[in-house]
Design an enzyme around this catalytic site. Structure first.
Site, PDB file in Angstrom:
ATOM      1  N   GLN A 175      51.766 -19.032   2.795  1.00 44.02           N
ATOM      2  CA  GLN A 175      51.486 -17.966   3.746  1.00 44.02           C
ATOM      3  C   GLN A 175      50.260 -18.342   4.570  1.00 44.02           C
ATOM      4  O   GLN A 175      49.159 -18.409   4.031  1.00 44.02           O
ATOM      5  CB  GLN A 175      51.248 -16.709   2.914  1.00 44.02           C
ATOM      6  CG  GLN A 175      50.958 -15.462   3.657  1.00 44.02           C
ATOM      7  CD  GLN A 175      50.676 -14.349   2.642  1.00 44.02           C
ATOM      8  OE1 GLN A 175      51.441 -14.110   1.730  1.00 44.02           O
ATOM      9  NE2 GLN A 175      49.554 -13.701   2.794  1.00 44.02           N
ATOM     10  N   GLY A 176      50.464 -18.642   5.863  1.00 47.23           N
ATOM     11  CA  GLY A 176      49.359 -19.089   6.708  1.00 47.23           C
ATOM     12  C   GLY A 176      48.761 -17.941   7.497  1.00 47.23           C
ATOM     13  O   GLY A 176      49.113 -17.716   8.662  1.00 47.23           O
ATOM     14  N   SER A 233      44.927 -16.448   6.817  1.00 50.71           N
ATOM     15  CA  SER A 233      43.473 -16.565   7.015  1.00 50.71           C
ATOM     16  C   SER A 233      43.102 -17.852   7.739  1.00 50.71           C
ATOM     17  O   SER A 233      43.793 -18.867   7.635  1.00 50.71           O
ATOM     18  CB  SER A 233      42.750 -16.557   5.672  1.00 50.71           C
ATOM     19  OG  SER A 233      42.942 -15.344   5.010  1.00 50.71           O
ATOM     20  N   SER A 287      47.551 -20.333  -0.274  1.00 45.55           N
ATOM     21  CA  SER A 287      48.003 -20.583  -1.642  1.00 45.55           C
ATOM     22  C   SER A 287      49.282 -21.388  -1.643  1.00 45.55           C
ATOM     23  O   SER A 287      50.198 -21.119  -0.859  1.00 45.55           O
ATOM     24  CB  SER A 287      48.225 -19.258  -2.372  1.00 45.55           C
ATOM     25  OG  SER A 287      47.019 -18.550  -2.451  1.00 45.55           O
ATOM     26  N   GLU A 326      51.044  -7.189  -1.189  1.00 48.26           N
ATOM     27  CA  GLU A 326      50.285  -8.193  -1.938  1.00 48.26           C
ATOM     28  C   GLU A 326      49.181  -7.539  -2.769  1.00 48.26           C
ATOM     29  O   GLU A 326      48.615  -8.154  -3.668  1.00 48.26           O
ATOM     30  CB  GLU A 326      49.658  -9.175  -0.930  1.00 48.26           C
ATOM     31  CG  GLU A 326      49.229 -10.492  -1.504  1.00 48.26           C
ATOM     32  CD  GLU A 326      48.694 -11.427  -0.413  1.00 48.26           C
ATOM     33  OE1 GLU A 326      48.629 -11.012   0.762  1.00 48.26           O
ATOM     34  OE2 GLU A 326      48.334 -12.560  -0.745  1.00 48.26           O
TER      35      GLU A 326
END
Lengths: 327, 375
Positions: free
Chosen positions: B121-122, B124, B156, B240
């Site tokens: 998951q891109g 931040s 992550s 999340e």
């Protein structure tokens, strides 16, 4: 698994909310209004909420501990100054011992620190009661009440008990465990109600009170105190609900463990939440006229009945098979 | 109101328990050992193939269409068996379900759910953490593709990923929240550079940073409409934050069980402070299990949680950090050069009050959105 309240449970809760909204104290001065207190007491008596744990013909209680916990929570949230936990726990003792139902209002007596049934000297939640049930070893008996109340919790007086005893029956080890589970569940529910009431009181004050030309509720320092209080109350609600369900659904030892988890969590949370209520009210919060300390005092009593953090962490460790508890 | 199993739930529990007897991968605790991440994909696929993953999701994407509370049973049995927790990717699935069109859902969701496609998951960036909307990664249209340039961090599982759900700016002339779009970007291509990050407990496989320099993504891989990236990101992060979505209860219960066994084996070695830390870890982990029961039961009504996710995130954080304190208290810090697993559990626990939105941000959300305190 479905832990939503049933429609009947929602209806019961709503009726308690209504009675409390109409008849409970809105200010500290209201607590001295004996006419109002008598009306609240009469309404609770008429509703039969103190008899939820009396025995039906087959010896089972009229309703599960979940219903009793819902009543306890809502009475505490609205600072209902009428007896509930004491008479309910007394009814449970009579039911478990197979003793006849009470003929007059009564409550239970506990040890001086309120942690245990043994060596009872103090009748708790004693408003309106003339008699307190005491347990000596496995024997259940009743004792007369001293008439002068001790008031630490402004909504629920205690009283000393006299020396005479009238035997009522016997309780097994499992009976006492079941009763302890109910006591932990109801006091946890009371703490949840006190927390929710304290948060609502403080939330309203934080919006209304202005300093530096702004509502103090707009300041992040105040917002974070209140957010933590809300979160603590929500976690407490989840454990307290489970403890109430466990009273009738699990084996006695597991029910006590569920109660101990709930009570330890709720006792720690309630002290923090009620102290936050006093803090956010500032100078006013430290005066007799502010309701914040009424919640704090109610939480102190409910914490001490059957023990707060320490005794319940001991119960948790004992259930997990850790030798010597906290040592 | 019933915390107990229905007959169908009891049957499921028994079937799962039997399956776990022969299918425990025996991996080390997640987030404390790089070996965990080496075996995680196989564990995911095994759980899926056994019929025990994606329990509440639709059959069309590989789920089982069971009531949401079955995830509680799964978490309880996984921790009792000492296996790793279920893969934590419900938030990705929820984001794509809510914002992706039929084509996107059909192409991507089955592979996410069955574990054959690995995702990261891109979101931040170095200068866009809590203030995510200020992100600067750009996506520029070039024919049928978008070309991506930018720098993502705290990504992550980026080293293992086949795909990245990337947020990039597609419109520079509108307010920052409105110019962001989301894409399913293939990671294995020129123009994508992945660098591992070493966390404070020394592990390198969980966290990474990703540099995009001319990476290409087909326009057909945009998830949602142009400019829908921000609402999608909010959907993803709100899920999340929910321990029921993440399955972390199993992780905490497993650690607590191991710590309890350690004290049981040699009780005289543990003092009052250590015992208190253990007792609080037991209480907190049980609180979180029961809280998840309550939240997932609420979902049986179809309630979708909004700001309550921030409450749950803060409760999950207090649990993880109480468990972390018990781990270092009872397990010690390995000053003698012994096994440092418990030290790693403790150090990892500090991330829980940052990942998925810091505790400070969660408190802001609780105060504003739930308690309705003024701005």
């Amino acid at each position: 698994m479905d832990v939503r309240l049933s429609p009947e449970q929602v209806a019961l809760r709503d009726s308690v909310v209504q009675v409390v909204a109409y008849l409970a104290a809105k200010t500290v001065a209201d607590l001295d209004d004996s006419e109002r207190t008598a009306k609240l007491d009469a309404a609770v008596t008429a509703a039969g909420w103190r008899e939820l744990r009396t025995a039906t013909d087959d010896g089972r209680p009229w309703s599960s501990a979940v219903e009793a916990a819902l009543v306890a929570e809502e009475l505490a949230r609205g600072l209902g100054d009428t007896a509930f936990i004491g008479p309910t726990l007394a009814a449970e003792l009579r039911r478990l011992a197979g003793a006849p139902s009470a003929s007059a209002p009564e409550t239970v007596a506990l040890s001086p620190d309120l942690r245990a049934l043994d060596a009872a000297t103090v009748a708790v939640d004693a408003a309106g009661a003339t008699v307190a049930l005491v347990v000596d070893g496995s024997s259940l008996a009743s004792a007369p009440l001293d008439t002068s109340p001790v008031i630490i919790d402004l909504t629920r007086p205690s009283a000393a008990i006299g020396r005479t005893r009238t035997a009522l029956g016997d309780l097994s080890h499992d009976d006492l465990a079941r009763w302890t589970a109910l006591g932990l569940a109801l006091t946890s529910a009371d703490l949840v109600g006190a927390m929710r009431g304290a948060v609502a009181l403080t939330q309203a004050y934080a919006i209304e009170r202005r300093q530096y030309g702004a509502s103090i509720g707009s300041f992040q320092a105040v917002q974070h105190l209140l957010a933590d209080a809300h979160v603590a109350a929500e976690g407490s609600r989840s454990v307290a609900l489970h403890a109430a369900w466990a009273v009738d659904a699990l084996a006695p030892g597991d029910a006590v463990a569920a109660g101990a988890v709930a009570k330890a969590y709720c006792a720690r949370a309630a002290r923090s939440v009620c102290e936050t209520a006093v803090q956010v009210h500032g100078g006013i919060g430290n005066t007799w006229e502010c309701l914040a300390h009424v919640y704090l005092r109610r939480a102190l009593l409910s914490t001490d009945i059957l023990g707060g953090v320490g005794p319940n962490l001991e119960r948790v460790l004992a259930h997990e098979g850790v030798a010597d508890g906290l040592r | 109101m019933d915390f107990g199993d229905s007959s169908a739930e009891a049957e499921f529990r028994a079937r799962l328990r039997a399956w776990l007897e022969t299918n425990n991968p025996g991996l080390p605790a997640s987030s404390t050992d790089d070996d965990y991440w080496r075996g995680q994909a196989a564990w995911h696929q095994s759980l899926y193939d056994g019929g025990f993953f994606g329990l509440s999701w639709s059959k069309a994407i590989g789920g089982h269409e069971l009531p949401t509370v079955y995830d509680v049973i799964l978490d309880e049995e996984l921790s009792a068996a000492g296996t790793p927790p279920r893969p934590s990717l419900g938030y990705l699935v929820q984001g794509i379900l809510e914002h992706g069109n039929d084509d996107i859902q059909r192409r991507f969701l089955p592979g996410i759910v069955n574990g054959r496609d690995r995702w990261c998951q891109g979101f931040s960036e170095p200068d866009a953490g809590s203030d995510l909307a200020s992100l600067r990664t750009r996506a520029d249209r070039d024919g049928d593709d978008y070309v991506i340039a930018g720098h993502k961090v705290w990504t992550s599982y980026s080293d293992d990923a086949d795909w990245c759900l990337v947020l990039a700016r597609t419109d520079h002339d509108v307010p920052v929240h409105k110019g962001i779009s989301a894409f399913a970007l293939p990671m294995r291509q020129p123009g994508v550079e992945q660098r591992p990050l070493r966390m404070i407990n020394g592990i390198t496989k969980e966290f990474g940073e990703v540099i995009f320099d001319g990476a290409r993504v087909p326009a057909a891989n945009m998830i949602g409409e142009p400019g829908e990236g921000w609402p999608l990101a909010m959907t993803v992060v709100s899920h999340e934050r929910e321990p029921g979505e993440l399955g972390y209860v199993a992780r905490y219960k497993k650690i607590v069980k191991e710590l309890t066994q350690q004290v049981q084996r040699n009780p005289v070695a543990y003092n009052t402070e250590q015992r208190r830390d253990l007792a609080w870890a037991i209480v907190e982990a049980e609180m979180l299990r029961l809280h998840v029961c309550r939240r997932l039961s609420d979902r049986l009504d179809g309630i979708v949680h909004g700001p309550e996710g921030s409450v749950d995130k803060l409760l999950m954080t207090s649990t993880e950090q109480a468990v972390g304190h018990a781990a270092v208290s009872i397990g010690g810090s390995a000053h003698d050069g012994g096994d440092d697993t418990w030290l790693k559990v403790y150090l990892y626990s500090r991330a829980q009050s940052v990942m998925g939105g810091t505790s400070q941000i969660q408190r802001n959300l609780v105060a504003r959105r739930i308690l309705r305190l003024p701005a």
